[in-house]
Design a protein around this motif. Structure first.
Motif, mmCIF file in Angstrom:
data_model
loop_
_atom_site.group_PDB
_atom_site.id
_atom_site.type_symbol
_atom_site.label_atom_id
_atom_site.label_comp_id
_atom_site.label_asym_id
_atom_site.label_seq_id
_atom_site.Cartn_x
_atom_site.Cartn_y
_atom_site.Cartn_z
ATOM 1 N N ARG A 84 29.666 35.706 -66.155
ATOM 2 C CA ARG A 84 29.145 36.826 -65.360
ATOM 3 C C ARG A 84 29.566 38.168 -65.954
ATOM 4 O O ARG A 84 28.757 39.097 -66.032
ATOM 5 N N ASN A 85 30.804 38.254 -66.381
ATOM 6 C CA ASN A 85 31.273 39.500 -66.985
ATOM 7 C C ASN A 85 30.486 39.830 -68.247
ATOM 8 O O ASN A 85 30.138 40.995 -68.495
ATOM 9 N N ALA A 88 27.008 41.006 -67.264
ATOM 10 C CA ALA A 88 27.038 42.330 -66.634
ATOM 11 C C ALA A 88 27.183 43.453 -67.649
ATOM 12 O O ALA A 88 26.754 44.581 -67.404
ATOM 13 N N LYS A 97 19.548 39.158 -66.901
ATOM 14 C CA LYS A 97 20.333 39.147 -65.670
ATOM 15 C C LYS A 97 20.295 37.741 -65.089
ATOM 16 O O LYS A 97 19.291 37.033 -65.218
ATOM 17 N N THR A 136 21.368 39.310 -58.070
ATOM 18 C CA THR A 136 21.639 39.489 -59.497
ATOM 19 C C THR A 136 23.125 39.711 -59.742
ATOM 20 O O THR A 136 23.778 40.495 -59.045
ATOM 21 N N ASN A 137 23.664 38.978 -60.707
ATOM 22 C CA ASN A 137 25.076 39.062 -61.103
ATOM 23 C C ASN A 137 26.039 38.630 -59.996
ATOM 24 O O ASN A 137 27.197 39.019 -59.986
#
Length: 201
Positions: A84-85, A88, A97, A136-137
């Motif tokens: 995820r990081n 992002a 995304k 998202t994210n």
């Protein structure tokens, strides 16, 4: 992403399953889909570097991936936070995304038409439905995953925030927990119940 050699296919495993979906992937031109998916594969592959090949099964779902962790359930949390990081902060393909769902449940390992390992069962089905409620994210996890991982350490328990119950299109209710971004302590729980189909990507 390549599948690794896997355990015998006759067993049922209780394992953590991560389901990742690329947001609005199907709306992109085919040429752009290839660019997005190649970058997606690279980021996911990097996130899995520290997980032994014998402890994971990787499935390509076309517009994302399903990752089955046969070892420690917290591996799914570490990997998804790392992934995820990376998503992002992605600059090479900025429209890449994702939404992420994690579940702990039963799966069976079988062989697909090409002889590669595949996973079927409620474990992966619920992971996909949990993902469908994510923004998202955002990483959402099922109650079954939360109940196990939150009890491993006090630090893990502080990473989750209860966001309520959701019903999928099959009228099955899922109690969902959000994973805090960057490991920060989440806000106080929010107890809500919503009845709705999963949002359209």
């Amino acid at each position: 992403m390549e599948n690794s050699s896997q355990p015998p296919t006759t067993r049922t495993f209780m394992c953590a399953v991560v389901f990742l979906d690329i947001v609005e992937y199907s709306k992109k031109p085919v040429a752009r889909q290839l660019v997005i998916k190649n970058r997606f594969n690279a980021i996911v592959g990097k996130g899995l570097d520290n997980v032994a090949a014998s402890d994971r099964i990787i499935l390509d779902t076309g517009d994302g991936a399903a990752l089955c962790f046969l070892g420690d359930p917290e591996d799914a949390l570490f990997v998804t936070n790392s992934i995820r990081n990376d998503f992002a902060t992605e600059t090479e393909v900025p429209e890449l995304k994702v939404r992420i769902g994690i579940n702990l449940g039963p799966v069976k390992v079988m062989r697909d038409l090409n002889g590669n390992p595949n996973i079927v069962g409620d474990g992966i089905n619920v992971a996909q439905r949990v993902m469908s409620f994510a923004q998202t994210n955002q990483i959402l996890v099922s109650r079954s995953y939360y109940e196990v991982v939150s009890r491993l350490t006090q630090e893990y328990s502080q990473l989750f925030r209860f966001i309520g119950a959701r019903e999928d299109k099959h009228v099955r209710e899922h109690e969902l927990y959000e994973v805090a971004v960057g490991g920060a302590a989440p806000d106080a729980p929010v107890d809500v119940v919503v009845t709705a189909d999963a949002p359209t990507p």
